[in-house]
Design a protein around this motif. Sequence first.
Motif, short mmCIF file in Angstrom:
data_model
loop_
_atom_site.label_atom_id
_atom_site.label_comp_id
_atom_site.label_asym_id
_atom_site.label_seq_id
_atom_site.Cartn_x
_atom_site.Cartn_y
_atom_site.Cartn_z
N LYS A 162 0.83 -1.21 0.00
CA LYS A 162 0.00 0.00 0.00
C LYS A 162 0.86 1.26 0.00
CE LYS A 162 -4.20 -1.66 0.20
NZ LYS A 162 -4.99 -1.61 -1.02
N ILE A 163 2.10 1.14 0.49
CA ILE A 163 2.93 2.33 0.59
C ILE A 163 3.34 2.83 -0.80
CG2 ILE A 163 5.35 1.52 0.77
CD1 ILE A 163 5.39 3.22 3.47
N LEU A 164 3.25 1.96 -1.81
CA LEU A 164 3.58 2.37 -3.18
C LEU A 164 2.36 2.24 -4.10
CD1 LEU A 164 7.15 0.82 -3.71
CD2 LEU A 164 6.55 3.24 -3.61
N GLU A 165 1.17 2.29 -3.54
CA GLU A 165 -0.04 2.03 -4.32
C GLU A 165 -0.14 2.92 -5.56
OE1 GLU A 165 -3.63 2.13 -2.02
OE2 GLU A 165 -4.73 1.01 -3.56
N ASN A 166 0.24 4.18 -5.44
CA ASN A 166 0.08 5.10 -6.58
C ASN A 166 1.41 5.54 -7.17
OD1 ASN A 166 -2.81 5.23 -6.58
ND2 ASN A 166 -2.60 6.25 -4.59
N PHE A 167 2.40 4.69 -7.02
CA PHE A 167 3.73 5.05 -7.52
C PHE A 167 3.87 4.67 -8.99
CE2 PHE A 167 8.27 3.95 -8.26
CZ PHE A 167 8.81 5.21 -8.05
N THR A 168 4.32 5.60 -9.81
CA THR A 168 4.57 5.33 -11.23
C THR A 168 6.07 5.38 -11.47
OG1 THR A 168 2.46 6.34 -11.83
CG2 THR A 168 4.08 6.09 -13.59
N ALA A 169 6.59 4.34 -12.12
CA ALA A 169 8.04 4.23 -12.31
C ALA A 169 8.53 5.30 -13.27
CB ALA A 169 8.40 2.85 -12.85
N PRO A 170 9.56 6.08 -12.87
CA PRO A 170 10.09 7.11 -13.76
C PRO A 170 11.12 6.56 -14.76
CG PRO A 170 11.07 7.33 -11.59
CD PRO A 170 10.16 6.13 -11.53
N ILE A 171 11.58 5.33 -14.55
CA ILE A 171 12.61 4.73 -15.43
C ILE A 171 12.28 3.26 -15.66
CG2 ILE A 171 14.54 6.23 -14.76
CD1 ILE A 171 15.35 3.69 -12.92
N ASP A 172 12.98 2.66 -16.64
CA ASP A 172 12.94 1.21 -16.81
C ASP A 172 14.02 0.58 -15.93
OD1 ASP A 172 10.92 0.70 -18.65
OD2 ASP A 172 12.22 0.96 -20.40
N SER A 173 13.71 -0.54 -15.28
CA SER A 173 14.77 -1.32 -14.66
C SER A 173 15.64 -1.89 -15.77
CB SER A 173 14.17 -2.45 -13.82
OG SER A 173 13.26 -3.20 -14.60
N THR A 174 16.89 -2.22 -15.43
CA THR A 174 17.78 -2.78 -16.46
C THR A 174 17.21 -4.08 -17.03
OG1 THR A 174 19.72 -1.75 -15.47
CG2 THR A 174 20.12 -3.65 -16.89
N ALA A 175 16.63 -4.91 -16.17
CA ALA A 175 16.04 -6.17 -16.65
C ALA A 175 14.96 -5.90 -17.70
CB ALA A 175 15.45 -6.96 -15.47
N VAL A 176 14.14 -4.89 -17.45
CA VAL A 176 13.07 -4.56 -18.39
C VAL A 176 13.64 -3.99 -19.68
CG1 VAL A 176 11.18 -2.92 -18.78
CG2 VAL A 176 11.23 -4.31 -16.70
N ARG A 177 14.64 -3.13 -19.55
CA ARG A 177 15.27 -2.58 -20.75
C ARG A 177 15.83 -3.70 -21.62
NH1 ARG A 177 20.20 -1.74 -21.88
NH2 ARG A 177 20.98 -1.76 -19.74
N LYS A 178 16.45 -4.70 -20.97
CA LYS A 178 17.02 -5.82 -21.73
C LYS A 178 15.93 -6.66 -22.39
CE LYS A 178 21.52 -6.30 -19.69
NZ LYS A 178 22.59 -7.30 -19.69
N LEU A 179 14.84 -6.88 -21.66
CA LEU A 179 13.71 -7.62 -22.25
C LEU A 179 13.19 -6.88 -23.48
CD1 LEU A 179 11.49 -8.72 -19.19
CD2 LEU A 179 12.92 -10.20 -20.61
N LYS A 180 13.00 -5.57 -23.33
CA LYS A 180 12.47 -4.77 -24.45
C LYS A 180 13.44 -4.80 -25.62
CE LYS A 180 9.66 -1.35 -21.89
NZ LYS A 180 9.64 0.06 -21.42
N ASP A 181 14.74 -4.67 -25.33
CA ASP A 181 15.74 -4.71 -26.41
C ASP A 181 15.71 -6.05 -27.14
OD1 ASP A 181 16.49 -2.18 -25.80
OD2 ASP A 181 18.37 -2.71 -24.79
N ALA A 182 15.33 -7.12 -26.40
CA ALA A 182 15.28 -8.45 -27.02
C ALA A 182 13.93 -8.70 -27.69
CB ALA A 182 15.55 -9.53 -25.97
#
Lengths: 96, 474
Positions: B93-113
């Motif tokens: 709940k402490i991050l319920e409305n948090f929007t990520a300002p960046i991609d994690s490296t894992a996500v960037r690598k998935l997207k690149d692939a």
Amino acid sequence: MDREKVIALSKLARVDISQEEAENLAGEFEAILGYVGEVKQAYKGEDMGTPQSDMALKNILREDAEPHESGLYTKNLLAQAPETEGEYIKVKKILG
Amino acid sequence: MIDLNSLTISSAREALKARKFSARELMEASIQTIKDKDSDIHAFLEVFEDALGLADEADKKIKEGVDLPLLGVPIALKDNMLVSGHKVSAGSKILENFTAPIDSTAVRKLKDAGAIIIGRTNMDEFAMGSSTENSSYGPTKNPIDPTRVPGGSSGGSAAAVASGMVIGALGSDTGGSIRQPAAFCGLVGLKPTYGRVSRSGLIAYGSSLDQIGPLVKTVSDAEILYDVLKGQDPMDSTTIGDQSYPKKKDFKKIIGVPRSFVESEGVSPEIKKNFQETEKRFRDLGYEVRDIELEHLRFSLSVYYIVALAESSSNLARFDGVKYGLHVDGDNGIDDYFKTRGAGFGQEVRRRIILGTYVLSSGYYDEYYNTALKVRKLITDEFRKVFMEVDLILTPTTPTSAWKMGEKSTSPLEMYLEDIFTVPANTTGCPAISLPSGHEEINQIKLPLGIELTADLGREDNLLKAGKEFLGEK
């Protein structure tokens, strides 16, 4: 471990808990600490060197250069803050 | 509609390349299966609205002849990895409305692939738990038997793959959070060597333990995702390169079994029986299986919990209601902290932070935390020594099969004891994989069981080789 000690710890951890929760936690902490405290039997005072010293892990540092364009993330990061004023995060007055 | 149960990442890629179906059709099949099944399972916290549009973009690339390892493949993410512009809550709940300002490296690598992030899956709050019952957004159920837990903390990712909603997902593993749900849901789960996959953009729990890894149906699929994810990253100073742990010896098909540990009290008779069958299967495959002694192994759970509690209390200090996340107003600045953290963190998180504060407090630091670090080194040294003799260590992944929802939620210690076989890999940093190894039948339901292989630091290749042989993959 008793309720008062749990309340004191929760203050150090900056977490509000109720008296009832503190009471419950005190009992659970006894059990958990009793179990994990077994590590004391495992260590018989051997000279260990620095913990983890033989691991291949070395901190890698980025070059202190080529910073990103100033302000590139400011808007997005400030949008996540509960309260802002201009380009600042706003907090309550700290010094009287 | 495409049957996702019979599809793997590698077979989906083949079919996409051969134009048997499009990335859009594959994505639609995933979204439809989620609509049909997830009201009962609750594997997903959110399906991303941009997923279908991204599938169309992938189709364009496929038509242009672009070939990437994951092009057009929907991948689900545990809700603790950042995807720029999307919500991420770590099940809290402490991050319920948090929007990520960046991609994690894992996500960037998935997207690149070429992968498409389909959405975020449920998890124990801040990855603290072994059943996904500790999520602030309600528990996930085991798709094989919905009266039981899917394991945790990556239970949403495991349930999503096991129910055929997606063909692959990522989890994170601090003490078994990929491998244990893989075992409970009949999947393959890989925790790479500490430092192998960047944690930049992963919401931290225990920073000397955390690793990201895949939850999939085959070892080959685990390898595909692992190859995409691994590598040194300037954004995570703990990441290692291919040469960080030089190969000391060739693979000789020798497996070590820490016999007294496997036979210990609390391991169910069905698990022990399945383990004997597993040993036989490896022998039949030409492996030598020998008993080994690891004198300090039995202390690894204690070491693990002391370290994890300490690190979590320190990592979660950042949630202060000032910079991002929930803010509950108090009488003054410090009261804001108390109220925000008291209201925003769930019960298990409060429990671990307060205990972590205790083991790090000046009066008890030496007794608990410092001693745990020393014993951690003893255990790690023993593992490294044993790996001079054997290629792999074999244990069950879990001491029991999936338990009933609610069965262990009243006793935190009992829940912690379920992690006995998985925590040594995190304590030592070694890579480990859970493989489906059979079933335990209860009330005509076949509950999956898993076995775990652990390899020396940097030797994921041995895990993948033995894993493929064990499951009869080419």
